[in-house]
Design a protein around this motif. Structure first.
Motif, PDB file in Angstrom:
ATOM      1  N   GLY A  82      48.220  33.047  49.769  1.00 18.65           N
ATOM      2  CA  GLY A  82      46.826  33.269  49.368  1.00 18.65           C
ATOM      3  C   GLY A  82      46.575  34.698  48.937  1.00 18.65           C
ATOM      4  N   ALA A  83      47.313  35.652  49.504  1.00 16.24           N
ATOM      5  CA  ALA A  83      47.132  37.051  49.106  1.00 16.24           C
ATOM      6  C   ALA A  83      47.415  37.210  47.609  1.00 16.24           C
ATOM      7  N   PHE A  84      48.303  36.371  47.100  1.00 13.04           N
ATOM      8  CA  PHE A  84      48.646  36.392  45.677  1.00 13.04           C
ATOM      9  C   PHE A  84      47.748  35.416  44.903  1.00 13.04           C
ATOM     10  N   ASP A  85      47.722  34.152  45.373  1.00 15.93           N
ATOM     11  CA  ASP A  85      47.011  33.096  44.642  1.00 15.93           C
ATOM     12  C   ASP A  85      45.503  33.315  44.592  1.00 15.93           C
ATOM     13  N   GLU A  86      44.932  33.755  45.721  1.00 16.84           N
ATOM     14  CA  GLU A  86      43.476  33.837  45.813  1.00 16.84           C
ATOM     15  C   GLU A  86      42.951  35.261  45.677  1.00 16.84           C
ATOM     16  N   GLY A  87      43.877  36.210  45.506  1.00 12.86           N
ATOM     17  CA  GLY A  87      43.429  37.594  45.425  1.00 12.86           C
ATOM     18  C   GLY A  87      44.021  38.337  44.243  1.00 12.86           C
ATOM     19  N   PHE A  88      45.253  38.732  44.411  1.00 10.91           N
ATOM     20  CA  PHE A  88      45.927  39.621  43.462  1.00 10.91           C
ATOM     21  C   PHE A  88      45.871  39.147  42.012  1.00 10.91           C
ATOM     22  N   GLN A  89      46.183  37.878  41.785  1.00  5.58           N
ATOM     23  CA  GLN A  89      46.299  37.434  40.384  1.00  5.58           C
ATOM     24  C   GLN A  89      44.955  37.383  39.663  1.00  5.58           C
ATOM     25  N   HIS A  90      43.838  37.271  40.422  1.00  2.00           N
ATOM     26  CA  HIS A  90      42.503  37.314  39.808  1.00  2.00           C
ATOM     27  C   HIS A  90      42.327  38.593  39.003  1.00  2.00           C
ATOM     28  N   LEU A  91      42.735  39.679  39.623  1.00  4.52           N
ATOM     29  CA  LEU A  91      42.538  40.984  38.988  1.00  4.52           C
ATOM     30  C   LEU A  91      43.626  41.250  37.954  1.00  4.52           C
ATOM     31  N   LEU A  92      44.837  40.812  38.271  1.00  3.69           N
ATOM     32  CA  LEU A  92      45.959  41.127  37.372  1.00  3.69           C
ATOM     33  C   LEU A  92      45.735  40.568  35.956  1.00  3.69           C
ATOM     34  N   VAL A  93      45.193  39.350  35.865  1.00  2.60           N
ATOM     35  CA  VAL A  93      45.021  38.739  34.540  1.00  2.60           C
ATOM     36  C   VAL A  93      44.062  39.549  33.653  1.00  2.60           C
ATOM     37  N   GLY A  94      43.226  40.369  34.259  1.00  7.62           N
ATOM     38  CA  GLY A  94      42.298  41.187  33.480  1.00  7.62           C
ATOM     39  C   GLY A  94      42.703  42.648  33.419  1.00  7.62           C
ATOM     40  N   SER A  95      43.951  42.939  33.839  1.00  6.66           N
ATOM     41  CA  SER A  95      44.411  44.339  33.868  1.00  6.66           C
ATOM     42  C   SER A  95      45.098  44.713  32.553  1.00  6.66           C
ATOM     43  N   LYS A  96      45.570  45.957  32.481  1.00  2.00           N
ATOM     44  CA  LYS A  96      46.253  46.421  31.259  1.00  2.00           C
ATOM     45  C   LYS A  96      47.589  45.697  31.054  1.00  2.00           C
ATOM     46  N   THR A  97      48.197  45.238  32.121  1.00  2.00           N
ATOM     47  CA  THR A  97      49.466  44.481  32.009  1.00  2.00           C
ATOM     48  C   THR A  97      49.250  43.116  32.676  1.00  2.00           C
ATOM     49  N   PRO A  98      48.714  42.156  31.910  1.00  2.00           N
ATOM     50  CA  PRO A  98      48.191  40.937  32.537  1.00  2.00           C
ATOM     51  C   PRO A  98      49.219  39.874  32.924  1.00  2.00           C
ATOM     52  N   GLN A  99      50.482  40.083  32.616  1.00  2.00           N
ATOM     53  CA  GLN A  99      51.490  39.088  33.004  1.00  2.00           C
ATOM     54  C   GLN A  99      52.592  39.757  33.826  1.00  2.00           C
ATOM     55  N   LEU A 100      53.261  38.965  34.651  1.00  2.00           N
ATOM     56  CA  LEU A 100      54.370  39.484  35.461  1.00  2.00           C
ATOM     57  C   LEU A 100      55.726  39.120  34.873  1.00  2.00           C
ATOM     58  N   ALA A 101      55.744  37.997  34.105  1.00  5.35           N
ATOM     59  CA  ALA A 101      57.032  37.516  33.607  1.00  5.35           C
ATOM     60  C   ALA A 101      57.210  37.866  32.134  1.00  5.35           C
ATOM     61  N   ASP A 102      58.372  38.420  31.817  1.00  2.00           N
ATOM     62  CA  ASP A 102      58.702  38.698  30.415  1.00  2.00           C
ATOM     63  C   ASP A 102      59.179  37.424  29.728  1.00  2.00           C
ATOM     64  N   ALA A 103      59.374  37.528  28.422  1.00  2.00           N
ATOM     65  CA  ALA A 103      59.861  36.360  27.674  1.00  2.00           C
ATOM     66  C   ALA A 103      61.239  35.929  28.177  1.00  2.00           C
ATOM     67  N   ASP A 104      62.043  36.903  28.630  1.00  2.00           N
ATOM     68  CA  ASP A 104      63.385  36.560  29.108  1.00  2.00           C
ATOM     69  C   ASP A 104      63.409  36.119  30.574  1.00  2.00           C
ATOM     70  N   GLY A 105      62.217  35.944  31.162  1.00  2.00           N
ATOM     71  CA  GLY A 105      62.144  35.450  32.537  1.00  2.00           C
ATOM     72  C   GLY A 105      62.279  36.526  33.594  1.00  2.00           C
ATOM     73  N   LYS A 106      62.424  37.791  33.174  1.00  2.00           N
ATOM     74  CA  LYS A 106      62.522  38.880  34.160  1.00  2.00           C
ATOM     75  C   LYS A 106      61.136  39.226  34.685  1.00  2.00           C
ATOM     76  N   LEU A 107      61.097  39.733  35.896  1.00  2.00           N
ATOM     77  CA  LEU A 107      59.822  40.121  36.487  1.00  2.00           C
ATOM     78  C   LEU A 107      59.556  41.592  36.174  1.00  2.00           C
ATOM     79  N   ASP A 108      58.422  41.845  35.545  1.00  2.00           N
ATOM     80  CA  ASP A 108      58.050  43.223  35.252  1.00  2.00           C
ATOM     81  C   ASP A 108      57.016  43.667  36.290  1.00  2.00           C
ATOM     82  N   LEU A 109      57.483  44.355  37.291  1.00  2.00           N
ATOM     83  CA  LEU A 109      56.597  44.726  38.399  1.00  2.00           C
ATOM     84  C   LEU A 109      56.201  46.195  38.358  1.00  2.00           C
ATOM     85  N   ASN A 110      56.647  46.900  37.347  1.00  2.00           N
ATOM     86  CA  ASN A 110      56.310  48.314  37.279  1.00  2.00           C
ATOM     87  C   ASN A 110      55.149  48.591  36.326  1.00  2.00           C
TER      88      ASN A 110
END
Lengths: 295, 430
Positions: free
Chosen positions: B193-221
């Protein structure tokens, strides 16, 4: 010659009797232990690619473990928990109870029963019961009690998490301590106390010079049993805090669970379990040798 | 000799009968009485239509415990034939582990497929392009606020347009009412829930709105992640968000079921289920006239935009090692029926993924859900990738460090990155 054949038959019969136990031991103790050691050298996981194709990773899990601050925190928390609840809490209160209940006091059986009650509740049940006592801020039973005396209510499991699980585990373990120590006390001949009393020894002197030295083998054995069982406590801590907040109560058993079944890293969890087992063994052997006790 | 042969034949016959009986039974994992009740008529329909026995097994209620039990059983090879997955974040990892049977062909041939919202279809597709889940319900999440509390204090109930406005509104609430201004689920105990009900709400409206690149790597920086943790940091440091309850073993109980109904927490992220399950007719502590006194805001973007997060609400899937995959897939398609969707909506408050549900008379009675259903088409979501489950756990750990005031936004991001790298390996993270 006939006797030899009889002995052989008896031996075979004993082996037959032992066989079910040996099979069970092999299936449920030896095999899982060996399998855990094997797992600790793999990147086996419960989900993701490693679940489908686990790889042998050599000592990578062990190398990671020694740089893992959370693992060291878990060891430290476990150490404090064992010293606090098993060595100090359960032993001291258990000894006091055992000594008090040796005397011909009124309602002795009632007191004995009350002290034995916590042991009747399973770990998890005891944990959930204590949540109503400690959690919920103003609504916690403990808050209401201390509030009556003017103490500010608190969410006790948040403010003093480790202290609270020590208290609850102490409460749960007093009965075992009392039973074992009562057995130890009963082995001291009454004549020695009688002689001490006639020599004018004070209760404190009697305790220090008679009770404690003569009880030492029982005490050391109890300490060893208690420490080992406290290291293995899981349900109680899981029900109360799940290792939180922020790892404040993450004892080693909870840490192993969290790595294996929350982070789903079975290989790493197994490595932690193996190291914890080795540490326990080393401590146990060193402890027994240092105290020169034959177990 | 005759007796031995006869005995042997009987044993073989019994074994065959028992095997046949097993083939005619499918096991379904469900959790919580509401879910079991919602599936009751579906179970009966499956039994009748396919002449099978459906055995419903109740799993632990908290999502975290449910997922642990499910994955353990899948790993051991003795999981049920059909099950719901308690968090979308786990789907890609479960696919990668080989636990889920692909259902792409059957799903696209299913007569309800055309009427699904596009967002539901898109959410159902895994990173490998195949579909493994039945996306029959959507969790539409927004910010739910106490309209009555704000109006009484003379605070604007208008939609905040940026993160700054949202934070300022939360500060105004605290200042004028004394209530906490905003809650984003956070910390380890809340699980995914910390991710599903919290974090991702804000992330989708941030400067870097996705976590996964086209190649499937996680961009967490990405910068957006640090900025999101910055919002948490401000809420916590200024005491606008309750922190102590979030560190307990059941962190949702005090803020969601006690503080919000009492008006001591004025705004929180929540999903469509909140109008029914958390504060409505199924609640133990209902808010009278909940749809009138509790309003909704979309989640504002960092600098602009409005975001309504759409998740698959506990999508159902078939065990790849099911003894009867074909039958289980047929049963899976039955779970997608409008009847089941409406039944779930009524009991749990999630939104039917079929547009056709709007025409259903029983659904029309769920007045609180009808407008949210219509808005589901605009839902946004994070592109799924393997490793999301680990990211969710990393976010929980990072936000817990923020709750305990042990770190700042950059430190929280480092906790997330380090945790994911440690768990999945350096090469998984960009």
């Amino acid at each position: 010659m006939a006797r030899n054949s009889h002995e052989k038959r008896a031996e075979r019969q004993w082996l037959l009797i032992l066989l079910p136990s040996l099979v069970l031991l092999l299936a449920f103790v030896i095999y899982p232990a060996i399998y855990s050691i094997y797992l600790s050298f793999t990147n086996e996981a419960l989900t993701g690619a490693a679940a489908l194709r686990p790889r042998f990773v050599g000592f990578r899990n062990y190398a990671r473990l020694f740089n893992d601050a959370k693992f060291w925190n878990a060891l430290f928390v476990t150490f404090v928990f064992v010293i606090g609840s098993a060595v100090i809490g359960q032993f001291v209160l258990g000894l006091i109870s055992a000594m008090a209940l040796r005397r011909p006091i009124r309602f002795r059986r009632l007191f004995s029963s009350i002290i034995l009650l916590p042991n009747a509740a399973p770990e998890v049940v005891a944990g959930f019961m204590w949540i109503s006592m400690l959690a919920g801020g103003n609504n916690a039973t403990l808050s209401r009690i201390v509030g009556f005396f003017g103490v500010t209510p608190a969410d006790w499991l948040q403010v003093f998490p480790l202290s609270m699980i020590i208290v609850v585990n102490t409460w749960r373990g007093i009965a075992t301590a009392m039973i074992l120590l009562t057995a130890g006390l009963s082995t001291i001949p009454a004549e020695i106390y009688e002689a001490a009393r006639m020599d004018g020894a004070t209760p404190s002197q009697t305790f220090r010079r008679i009770t404690l030295p003569l009880m030492m083998p029982t005490i050391l054995l109890y300490m060893l049993i208690s420490a080992v069982s406290t290291i293995a406590v899981f349900g109680l801590v899981y029900a109360l805090t799940r290792g939180g907040p922020g790892g404040a109560t993450e004892v080693i058993s909870i840490y192993i669970y969290n790595q294996s079944f929350t982070a789903f890293q079975l290989g790493y969890g197994a490595a932690v379990a193996v190291v914890a087992l080795v540490i326990s063994l080393i401590l146990g052997i060193a402890y027994v040798r240092a105290m020169k006790v034959e177990v | 000799m005759k007796k031995t042969v006869l005995g042997g034949l009987c044993a073989i016959l019994l074994s065959a009968v028992s095997t046949l009986a097993q083939a005619e039974t499918i096991r379904i994992a469900n959790h919580g009485q509401a879910g079991i009740d919602a599936m009751k008529s579906t179970v009966e329909r499956i039994e009748k239509k396919y002449g099978v026995t459906v055995e419903v097994v109740e799993y632990p209620a908290p999502d975290k415990d449910y997922l642990t039990k499910l994955l353990t059983e899948l790993g051991a090879g003795n999981a049920p034939d059909l099950f719901s997955i308690p968090t979308t974040a786990a789907v890609a990892d479960m696919v990668e582990a080989g636990y889920l049977a692909p259902v792409t062909t059957e799903f696209k041939a299913w007569d309800g497929y055309a009427n699904l919202y596009d967002v539901a279809k898109a959410l159902a597709v895994s990173p490998d392009g195949e579909t493994y889940v039945m996306p029959f319900m959507l969790g539409i999440q927004e910010i739910y606020y106490r309209k009555d509390v704000l109006e009484k204090a003379g605070i604007s109930t208008e939609q905040p347009k940026t993160w700054r406005e949202l934070l300022d509104r939360a500060a105004e609430i605290k200042q004028k009412t004394g209530a906490y201004g905003l809650l984003f689920p956070a910390g380890v105990s809340w699980g995914s829930g910390a991710f599903d009900e919290g974090f991702q709400h804000l992330l989708v409206g941030s400067k870097t709105p996705q976590l996964a690149d086209a190649d499937g790597k996680l961009d967490l920086n990405g910068e957006g992640i640090k900025d999101v943790f910055g919002v948490y940091k401000e809420l916590i440091d200024k005491d606008l968000m309750p922190t102590q309850p979030l560190l307990g073993p059941e962190p949702w109980v005090v803020p969601k079921y006690q503080m919000f109904p009492a008006g001591k927490l004025a705004a929180t992220t929540c999903g469509s289920w909140c109008y029914i399950f958390d504060w409505g007719r199924e609640s133990k502590n209902p808010i009278p006239e909940v749809t009138k006194v509790v309003g909704t805001w979309t989640v504002p973007g960092q600098n602009s935009g409005q975001y309504v997060l759409a998740n698959l609400a506990a999508p159902w899937a078939v065990n790849a090692k099911s003894a009867n995959t074909e039958l289980a897939i047929k049963a899976l398609m039955e779970i997608g029926s409008i009847e089941t969707q409406v039944s779930y909506a009524a009991r749990i408050g999630n939104i039917p993924a079929s547009k056709d549900a709007a025409k259903n008379a029983d659904f029309q009675k769920l007045a609180e859900l009808v407008p949210i259903h219509a808005a589901a088409e605009n839902g946004v979501f994070l592109k799924q990738a393997s490793g999301f489950g680990t990211v969710a756990e990393g976010v929980a750990r990072a936000t817990e460090a923020l709750l305990r005031k042990e770190t700042d936004a950059a430190g929280a991001q480092k906790i997330l990155v380090d945790y994911v790298k440690e768990t999945l390996g350096d090469d998984k993270v960009k």
